[in-house]
Scaffold this active site. Structure first.
Site, PDB file in Angstrom:
ATOM      1  CD  GLN A   1      50.926  32.012  49.443  1.00  0.00           C
ATOM      2  OE1 GLN A   1      51.335  32.163  48.514  1.00  0.00           O
ATOM      3  NE2 GLN A   1      49.753  31.921  50.110  1.00  0.00           N
TER       4      GLN A   1
ATOM      5  CG  LEU B   1      57.078  38.514  53.115  1.00  0.00           C
ATOM      6  CD1 LEU B   1      57.023  39.764  54.253  1.00  0.00           C
ATOM      7  CD2 LEU B   1      58.357  38.603  52.343  1.00  0.00           C
TER       8      LEU B   1
ATOM      9  CG  ASP C   1      41.806  37.802  45.862  1.00  0.00           C
ATOM     10  OD1 ASP C   1      42.783  36.916  45.900  1.00  0.00           O
ATOM     11  OD2 ASP C   1      42.347  38.927  45.609  1.00  0.00           O
TER      12      ASP C   1
ATOM     13  CD  GLU D   1      43.104  34.242  49.442  1.00  0.00           C
ATOM     14  OE1 GLU D   1      44.252  34.220  49.429  1.00  0.00           O
ATOM     15  OE2 GLU D   1      42.568  35.527  49.305  1.00  0.00           O
TER      16      GLU D   1
END
Length: 491
Positions: free
Chosen positions: A343, A341, A193, A233
């Site tokens: 998505q 910002l 992540d 990711e």
């Protein structure tokens, strides 16, 4: 990793209970559907400021969900993926609290990253402007220390998520300890992540540096030796994704979700087909996740053309807002304490105006795209935007993070769409052709995706102009045709 469909889920938000209830659900109502499960953060606590992505203790299962024995049992029948949150930990952790109490004399001082460590000579305006941050405001949080001192701790995401110095000895030991715990409890795959933000260097964007790849390589090596695969990711420019994919085990195909929406909205597959010709093959495909629908992955960047241009992206976002009757607008951008910002926060089902047919087409395209498909729990059940939860928490991403219980699941499993997607999941899992070679052809509103292995083949044909879609499967010299239109009507 098996080339079969996997589930993405929170433990508590799907079952309303703990890990044992999830195990029962997978072995009963969802039996045989998913070879693997991506368990979204189940660490202590699951209800921090970022839904578990701000762990106080990354090696402790939240007791409300059970313990490591429950996780280990679930892993006996399913490949488990867990998040290794490499970039940060909670400001409420004992480690950071000790730093606040003792300052640089704390044994944990080197675990955390400060502005001064990266910019010992001060941060200039030019250097500040180069730093890439996906959220508004400063990436530093000033904290008071003993003796009237203070430090600017690096907080890439929120002020409750303190960035780790992954280059320090204690930072490396911290991550290694988590990996060891994972390996002892049947975690077979880790999702790194926010790995792109883990390395910071003065004078750079502090995102996906050359040194970041070295860090990922080293961490992957440690994981692989423990029998764990890695998935990176990263939301980024599409050509960057292609380059990243060459250097890691697996990546997400984050360009796929917005391109499928664009194709359906415009009845034109040109952009999607272009991407499918060049997309990484070592990828995980998704339509929806616990986050929003990414836009940066298909757009232009720094003067370079994207898979979609700015006008097409604006039209895409506005169409999502229109289809969702502006519910997505209440959860996106500066609304609802949103922190991403790039998505759009909306269920994929609502992004398609709750059209079962369009949504089934989207899932069929996902399953036929190169990579291993993952299906998010809310998407599996065609859940609509959870406006009640959004109103309660004022967290934009909660619009697509519903809390379900077994009664609601039972009802959802009887929906025509859910019955149809279960048939598609079984088809994707059982058809040998998906282990072969992939080809794609398109002509504006017509798309053909084909997999072939020896004499076995599977072909998806979608005609958006005529609103028709079908799958042709040839095995053992016999061909069968499955109409997506009929699948919904039969259900």
């Amino acid at each position: 990793m098996k080339n079969n469909v996997q589930l993405i889920t929170y433990i508590d938000r799907l079952t309303g209970e703990g890990t044992q209830s999830l195990t029962n659900l997978l072995n009963e109502q969802l039996t045989g559907l998913f070879s693997g499960v991506h368990l979204l953060p189940f660490y202590y606590p699951i209800d921090g400021s970022d839904a578990g992505f701000d762990p106080i203790d990354h090696t402790q299962v939240d007791s409300r969900l059970g313990d490591w024995n429950d996780i280990k049992e679930l892993g006996e029948e399913h490949e488990l993926m867990a998040d290794l949150i490499v970039n940060h930990m909670s400001a409420q952790s004992k480690e950071f609290k000790d730093v606040l109490k003792k300052g640089s004399k704390s044994v944990y001082w080197d675990l955390f990253l400060t502005k001064e460590k990266v910019f010992p000579n001060g941060l200039s305006d030019a250097e500040q402007a180069k730093i890439y941050r996906p959220r508004p405001g400063s990436c530093f949080t000033k904290s008071s220390l003993p003796n009237n001192e203070s430090a600017n701790f690096w907080t890439t995401f929120t002020d409750n998520q303190i960035d780790i110095d992954v280059t320090s000895a204690i930072g490396k030991e911290y991550l290694a300890r988590i990996l060891k715990t994972f390996s002892e409890n049947n975690i077979k795959i880790i999702r790194l992540d926010a790995a792109g933000y883990a390395l910071k260097k003065a004078g750079t964007s502090c995102f996906m540096l050359d040194e970041t790849f070295d860090f990922i390589d080293q961490l992957t090596d440690v994981a692989n030796k423990l029998g764990i695969e890695t998935l990176v990711e990263i939301h980024s420019y599409y050509q960057t994704q292609i380059e990243i994919a060459k250097r890691v085990d697996r990546v997400y195909d984050f360009a796929l979700p917005p391109l499928i929406l664009h194709s359906i909205f415009t009845q034109n597959f040109t952009a999607l087909a272009k991407w499918l010709h060049i997309s990484p093959r070592n990828c995980i495909t998704v339509l929806d996740t616990h986050d929003g629908i990414g836009i940066i992955d298909v757009g232009p960047m720094n003067g370079k053309a994207g898979l979609l241009d700015n006008i097409e992206i604006d039209n895409l976002v506005e169409k999502i807002h229109l289809n969702s009757t502006n519910e997505s607008k209440q959860a996106t951008g500066a609304a609802a304490s949103n922190v991403d910002l790039y998505q759009v926060n909306c269920t994929y089902y609502d992004a398609l105006g709750q059209s079962d047919f369009d949504y089934l087409i989207a899932r069929a395209i996902q399953f036929f795209s190169p990579g291993v498909p993952q299906v998010y729990y809310a998407g599996l059940l065609a859940e609509p935007n959870d406006m009640a939860l959004l109103s309660k928490t004022n967290v934009g991403r909660d619009i697509n993070r519903p809390y379900l219980d077994i009664d609601r699941i039972e009802k959802a499993l009887n929906k025509p769409f859910t019955k149809a997607i279960i048939i598609l999941i079984k088809l994707r899992n059982e058809t040998e052709a998906f282990n072969g070679e992939f080809t794609v052809n398109s002509n504006n509103s017509l798309l053909e995706m084909k997999w072939q292995k020896n004499e076995n083949n599977a072909t998806l044909i979608v005609d958006l102009a005529d609103r028709q879609a079908q799958i042709e499967i040839t095995e053992n010299n016999s061909t069968r045709i499955i109409s997506l239109n009929m699948l919904l009507n039969m259900s």
